[in-house]
Design a protein around this motif. Sequence first.
Motif, PDB file in Angstrom:
ATOM      1  N   HIS A  62      21.780  10.850  67.904  1.00  0.00           N
ATOM      2  CA  HIS A  62      21.896  11.937  68.994  1.00  0.00           C
ATOM      3  C   HIS A  62      21.011  13.051  69.048  1.00  0.00           C
ATOM      4  N   HIS A  74      28.486  11.864  75.945  1.00  0.00           N
ATOM      5  CA  HIS A  74      29.046  12.693  75.316  1.00  0.00           C
ATOM      6  C   HIS A  74      30.836  12.530  75.350  1.00  0.00           C
ATOM      7  N   HIS A 134      29.639  13.302  69.404  1.00  0.00           N
ATOM      8  CA  HIS A 134      30.641  14.305  68.777  1.00  0.00           C
ATOM      9  C   HIS A 134      32.040  13.810  68.657  1.00  0.00           C
ATOM     10  N   ASP A 158      21.665  16.439  67.582  1.00  0.00           N
ATOM     11  CA  ASP A 158      21.804  17.200  68.761  1.00  0.00           C
ATOM     12  C   ASP A 158      21.133  18.275  68.957  1.00  0.00           C
ATOM     13  N   HIS A 184      18.492  15.527  72.129  1.00  0.00           N
ATOM     14  CA  HIS A 184      17.915  15.894  73.538  1.00  0.00           C
ATOM     15  C   HIS A 184      16.348  16.493  73.481  1.00  0.00           C
TER      16      HIS A 184
HETATM   17 ZN    ZN Z   1      24.164  16.055  73.165  1.00  0.00          ZN
END
Ligand code: ZN
Length: 434
Positions: free
Chosen positions: A78, A233, A272, A323, A80
């Motif tokens: 995960h 998420h 998460h 993340d 971005h």
């Molecule tokens: Zn995220």
Amino acid sequence: MPLTRKAYRAAILHSLADPAEVGIEASYEYFEDGLLVIENGRISALGHAGDLLARLPADIDITHYQDALITPGLIDTHIHLPQTGMVGAYGEQLLDWLNTYTFPCESQFADKAHAEEVADVFIKELLRNGTTTALVFGSVHPQSVNAFFEAAEKLDLRMIAGKVMMDRNAPDYLTDTAESSYQQSKALIERWHGKGRLHYAVTPRFAPTSTPEQLALAGQLLGEYPDLYMQTHISENKQEIEWVKALFPERDGYLDVYDHYKLLGERSVFAHGVHLCDEECARLAETGSAVAFCPTSNLFLGSGLFNLPMAEKHKLNVGLGTDVGGGTSFSLLQTLNEAYKVMQLQGARLSPFKSLYLATLGGARALRLEDRIGTLQPGTDADFIVLDYNATPLLSYRLKQANNIAETLFVLMTLGDDRTVLQTYAAGNRVHQR
Ligand code: ZN
Ligand code: GUN
């Protein structure tokens, strides 16, 4: 094509199974003086150097590393891409953090040149940190994904990414519509999914920023193409969970929203899951879905402590996620350092071999790619890294006191970071040299 055969000699370590299932001793294989043989981008042999060298031609090209450990390339489940420029944004928790920092930062990807520049920085950063596969959120703009895949394709990396789908509760400059998100995702799937080592992930940001129509079209896309991924998420922050309940009063909680729109499945990864309940863990496991454990982000944004023992109880697939930019490091070693502390705060342990598993084979299983990546088994992709025991003076001094591979591994994960990664190989090619 001529046969290219190369061998790498060093200490070599990889996971064989989840320590939670088979116990620690059966979960890994370690060669103190090992040899890894690569042919045409794949691993062709792994074993003790003494045994293998006797069977190989005398003139084989061997690179010998002293004071170094070879492991599989690390897997980030995960991250971005468009948040690369906002790591370490001060002061907010999830919902205010998104509005204050994230959305303005992601809006810059409307500019194709910006997207290409960041994709280049992002991929270099992954490789410097030993990450050879990542499941990546783009921005809402298709060019974010095009820029990322173009750069990944040049290096023959195994990568998964998707354009964010987001048609409400975000600034106008950053929203699509249910229909445009469907069409844009479809065009990206047609162009990239299954090309070389690239895969596409349908990417609704999270339930609050998608209308029911958009979630339904995301589910429809998953039914239209084989082996597509889905990433989103879930249950990261308590305010977020209350918001989802208010937006979807007809549904039986956060996970049920995604379940209703057919977004659970073997290639679905939920980031998460800090506040998931027992029933939700059971439903995720039953559908073959996976969760990305993101400790640096969960601490940085004050979201909470992920309950790994509960996930283990349900045999839920768990991978590790940085993340970035909610997370504060591209380094999965540093992410494991924080994961250990998250477990300590809950009165639990995280053995170094479980950590190794989470960052490699566990991630591969979460992504259903365990027959290609995550171990050093012959036949799999030659994605591996070389960790340097002498990367820093402190690491070097500390490792001299280590008595066995368990201790060495734990110290690498506690003190290690990008400096520890001497080299990164993908499909047999060296793609990073410190
Ligand atoms: Zn995220
Ligand atoms: N939930 C929805 N969007 C995001 C994001 O960009 N980062 C994190 N950590 N959580 C989210």
